[in-house]
Design a protein around this motif. Structure first.
Motif, PDB file in Angstrom:
ATOM      1  N   TYR A   1      19.669 109.593  26.427  1.00  0.00           N
ATOM      2  CA  TYR A   1      20.710 108.541  27.869  1.00  0.00           C
ATOM      3  C   TYR A   1      20.776 107.350  27.163  1.00  0.00           C
ATOM      4  N   PHE A   2      19.833 106.426  25.966  1.00  0.00           N
ATOM      5  CA  PHE A   2      20.407 105.310  25.775  1.00  0.00           C
ATOM      6  C   PHE A   2      19.382 104.843  24.383  1.00  0.00           C
ATOM      7  N   ASP A   3      20.493 103.988  24.517  1.00  0.00           N
ATOM      8  CA  ASP A   3      20.544 104.083  22.582  1.00  0.00           C
ATOM      9  C   ASP A   3      21.387 102.851  22.238  1.00  0.00           C
ATOM     10  N   SER A   4      20.465 101.757  22.123  1.00  0.00           N
ATOM     11  CA  SER A   4      21.009 100.290  21.556  1.00  0.00           C
ATOM     12  C   SER A   4      21.390 100.245  20.220  1.00  0.00           C
ATOM     13  N   ASP A   5      21.146 101.170  19.175  1.00  0.00           N
ATOM     14  CA  ASP A   5      21.921 101.257  17.806  1.00  0.00           C
ATOM     15  C   ASP A   5      23.157 102.290  17.910  1.00  0.00           C
ATOM     16  N   LYS A   6      23.540 102.789  18.665  1.00  0.00           N
ATOM     17  CA  LYS A   6      24.436 103.456  18.490  1.00  0.00           C
ATOM     18  C   LYS A   6      24.768 103.273  20.179  1.00  0.00           C
ATOM     19  N   LYS A   7      24.985 102.062  20.258  1.00  0.00           N
ATOM     20  CA  LYS A   7      26.095 101.980  21.500  1.00  0.00           C
ATOM     21  C   LYS A   7      26.218 103.044  22.774  1.00  0.00           C
ATOM     22  N   ILE A   8      24.676 104.029  23.204  1.00  0.00           N
ATOM     23  CA  ILE A   8      24.925 104.666  23.901  1.00  0.00           C
ATOM     24  C   ILE A   8      24.706 104.597  25.347  1.00  0.00           C
ATOM     25  N   ASN A   9      25.027 104.338  26.126  1.00  0.00           N
ATOM     26  CA  ASN A   9      24.251 104.226  27.515  1.00  0.00           C
ATOM     27  C   ASN A   9      25.088 105.237  28.655  1.00  0.00           C
TER      28      ASN A   9
END
Length: 199
Positions: free
Chosen positions: A68-76
């Motif tokens: 759903y969210f991963d700040s390192d992979k820029k997923i939001n």
């Protein structure tokens, strides 16, 4: 439940404090207890995608992993792309829509007219289909909000202080109703409260 895991590890700088929450949920239910203003609702909103953490990860594994969210992979992922149902403190029913219209909003993903009548029956709302939220008791409103969420078919249900605005007798009644309503739910449920009695 099979191979299911909800992983939350998030950090967010707030005005009053820094929120730092981490847990892995393998069983169906989790209760988060804490005083008002300690970041409980912010945690739920971060899982739902309503708020964005500064860093961290939120992922759901049901046989395969969805991030759903991963700040390192820029997923939001947007809230609509997360299969999460959020029960707000005030239930957030549409005031200008009837009970069945409110539930149909949740069922729209399934494009299934039967789903609405199934939810009305399941949540004991027969006879209330044409009523508006203002014509319902607190318990009935809660059941409509839950029916709308369940019609959507979520993997995760988030309950934000669902009993906060009610007197003791009604709280106990609704706690039992809520417990019965979620008995057959096969996903994850997270409830936040400041009241130890309702965990």
């Amino acid at each position: 439940m099979g191979n299911k895991l909800l992983k939350v590890n998030i950090q967010k700088k707030l005005k009053e404090f820094d929120l730092d929450v981490g847990f892995e949920l393998k069983k169906k239910h989790l209760g988060i207890l804490g005083p008002s203003g300690c970041g409980k609702s912010m945690t739920l909103k971060s899982i739902a995608g309503i708020e964005t953490p500064d860093e961290g990860i939120v992922s759901l594994t049901i046989n395969e992993k969805t991030v759903y969210f991963d700040s390192d992979k820029k997923i939001n992922l947007k809230p609509q792309k997360r299969n999460v149902g959020y029960l707000f403190q005030n239930y957030a029913l549409f005031p200008n829509m009837t009970v069945e219209e409110n539930i149909a909003i949740g069922a729209s993903k399934n494009k299934d007219g039967k789903k609405v009548s199934e939810m009305i029956k399941r949540f004991h709302l027969e006879g209330l289909e044409k009523r508006y939220p203002r014509q319902l008791s607190g318990g009935q409103q809660q059941r409509v909000a839950l029916a709308r969420i369940m019609a959507y078919g979520p993997d995760v249900i988030l309950l934000d202080e669902p009993f906060s605005a009610m007197d003791t007798f009604l709280k106990e009644q609704l706690r039992i109703e809520l417990s019965n309503s979620l008995k057959d739910f096969d996903g994850f449920t997270i409830m936040v409260t400041h009241d130890r009695e309702y965990l």
